[in-house]
Design an enzyme around this catalytic site. Structure first.
Site, PDB file in Angstrom:
ATOM      1  N   ASP A  90       9.923   8.300  11.673  1.00  0.00           N
ATOM      2  CA  ASP A  90       8.720   8.087  10.855  1.00  0.00           C
ATOM      3  C   ASP A  90       8.530   9.304   9.941  1.00  0.00           C
ATOM      4  OD1 ASP A  90       6.200   7.495   9.851  1.00  0.00           O
ATOM      5  OD2 ASP A  90       5.479   6.620  11.707  1.00  0.00           O
ATOM      6  N   ASN A 138       2.361   4.537   1.544  1.00  0.00           N
ATOM      7  CA  ASN A 138       2.623   5.042   2.885  1.00  0.00           C
ATOM      8  C   ASN A 138       2.819   6.545   2.764  1.00  0.00           C
ATOM      9  OD1 ASN A 138       2.781   4.302   5.645  1.00  0.00           O
ATOM     10  ND2 ASN A 138       4.982   4.647   5.614  1.00  0.00           N
ATOM     11  N   ASN A 161       9.072   6.661   4.305  1.00  0.00           N
ATOM     12  CA  ASN A 161       8.593   7.693   5.215  1.00  0.00           C
ATOM     13  C   ASN A 161       9.348   8.999   5.023  1.00  0.00           C
ATOM     14  OD1 ASN A 161       6.393   7.121   6.985  1.00  0.00           O
ATOM     15  ND2 ASN A 161       7.590   5.416   7.820  1.00  0.00           N
ATOM     16  N   ARG A 194       0.853  -1.184   0.000  1.00  0.00           N
ATOM     17  CA  ARG A 194       0.000   0.000   0.000  1.00  0.00           C
ATOM     18  C   ARG A 194       0.891   1.237   0.000  1.00  0.00           C
ATOM     19  NH1 ARG A 194       0.727   2.431   4.895  1.00  0.00           N
ATOM     20  NH2 ARG A 194       0.863   1.182   6.783  1.00  0.00           N
TER      21      ARG A 194
END
Ligand code: CA
Length: 294
Positions: A199, A103, A149, A101
């Site tokens: 992140d 991100n 990220n 998917r």
């Protein structure tokens, strides 16, 4: 070292809140709950939160120059008309990888979207970073990514910062703003083990990076020129996912968090997990670039 405290401004109980961006026109934060497949717009002045449910996991969202929302989901890219709620499916760069998917994703200052993918099972190296331009073309720019990220651009437009979370590094690329090409990847920051995993990320007007710390109870401010940790924002939530600057003169750091991996005890200890937080960190940030539609 300077330390700041963030306070909860929206106890939204998201499973995995992510990808905040500031909507200057509406003075609102646009964000996603990846696991619940929701795109939201939160207005700090009224505490209203508008939500659109997408029938798939949604990893990132950006505003477009025409007022739509462009998002990356589990089935590829999609466009949401926030007035009508209509969702249009766009290109899927990985139709052969249904476990992947999208991100995190952000627009560069020229209005191209950079969005990465990852395996929902976090399989090592299964993801890629893509560049999506206003012509609708999607190009793979970085391969063998595990959890894509971060993403921020230096104010002079010649560096792009990127995070592949399990590496515990922030990397820099030389960035060609005209062609949108990247080169010369290198580590610029190493996140210490006791601070969790890097992140999401944003940049301030002094060129310093604010990195959300998954399993690290906060956000750190680092100097990408020296790798030095300069400041820390503390949160009462373990898994901090992303941040952006917004509010008056871009002086507020807005922060998203997750509750996904908490058990019953964890929910009791971290009742605000999955909420949106804000902190005044004494420095201004930069506007969130929008996607330039043709
Ligand atoms: Ca993220």
């Amino acid at each position: 070292m300077q330390t700041y405290q963030a306070s909860c401004i929206f106890d939204g109980k998201a499973t995995l809140a992510e990808g905040p961006g500031w909507d200057e026109e509406r003075q609102a934060i646009v964000w996603v709950d990846i696991e619940k497949g929701k795109i939201s717009r939160f207005y700090p002045s009224t505490h209203r939160n508008e939500t659109w449910a997408i029938s798939q996991k949604v990893g990132c969202v950006v505003r477009t120059s025409k007022g739509d929302l462009l998002a990356g989901g589990q089935e590829g890219l999609l466009k949401l008309n926030p007035e009508s709620g209509e969702v249009t499916s766009l290109q899927n760069p990985e139709p052969d990888l249904p476990v992947n998917r999208f991100n995190d994703g952000k627009c560069d200052p020229q209005g191209r979207l950079w969005a990465g993918t990852m395996s929902c099972e976090e399989e090592e190296g299964a993801g890629s970073l893509y560049r999506i331009t206003n012509e609708g073309s999607v190009k793979r720019m970085v391969e063998s990514v595990t959890i894509s990220n971060g993403l921020a651009w230096s104010q002079d437009g010649t560096s792009m910062y990127y995070i592949d979370t399990p590496t515990r590094h922030v990397d820099a690329f030389d960035f060609d703003p005209v062609e949108g090409e990247i080169s010369n990847r290198r580590h610029v920051i190493e996140i210490p083990k006791d601070m969790g995993y890097p992140d999401g990320m944003t940049i301030d007007a002094e060129g310093k990076l604010w990195v959300a710390l998954w399993a690290g109870w906060g956000v750190g401010r680092w100097d990408p020129a020296t790798g030095e940790l300069l400041a820390r924002v503390q949160l009462p939530v373990e898994c901090v996912t992303a941040c952006c600057f917004g509010g008056k003169d871009y002086r507020t750091l807005y922060i998203t968090t997750a509750s996904r991996d908490l058990d019953e005890e964890g929910h009791k200890e971290q009742p605000q997990a999955g909420g949106l937080f804000a902190a005044d960190v004494g420095v201004a940030g930069l506007p969130t670039p929008v996607f330039k539609e043709a």
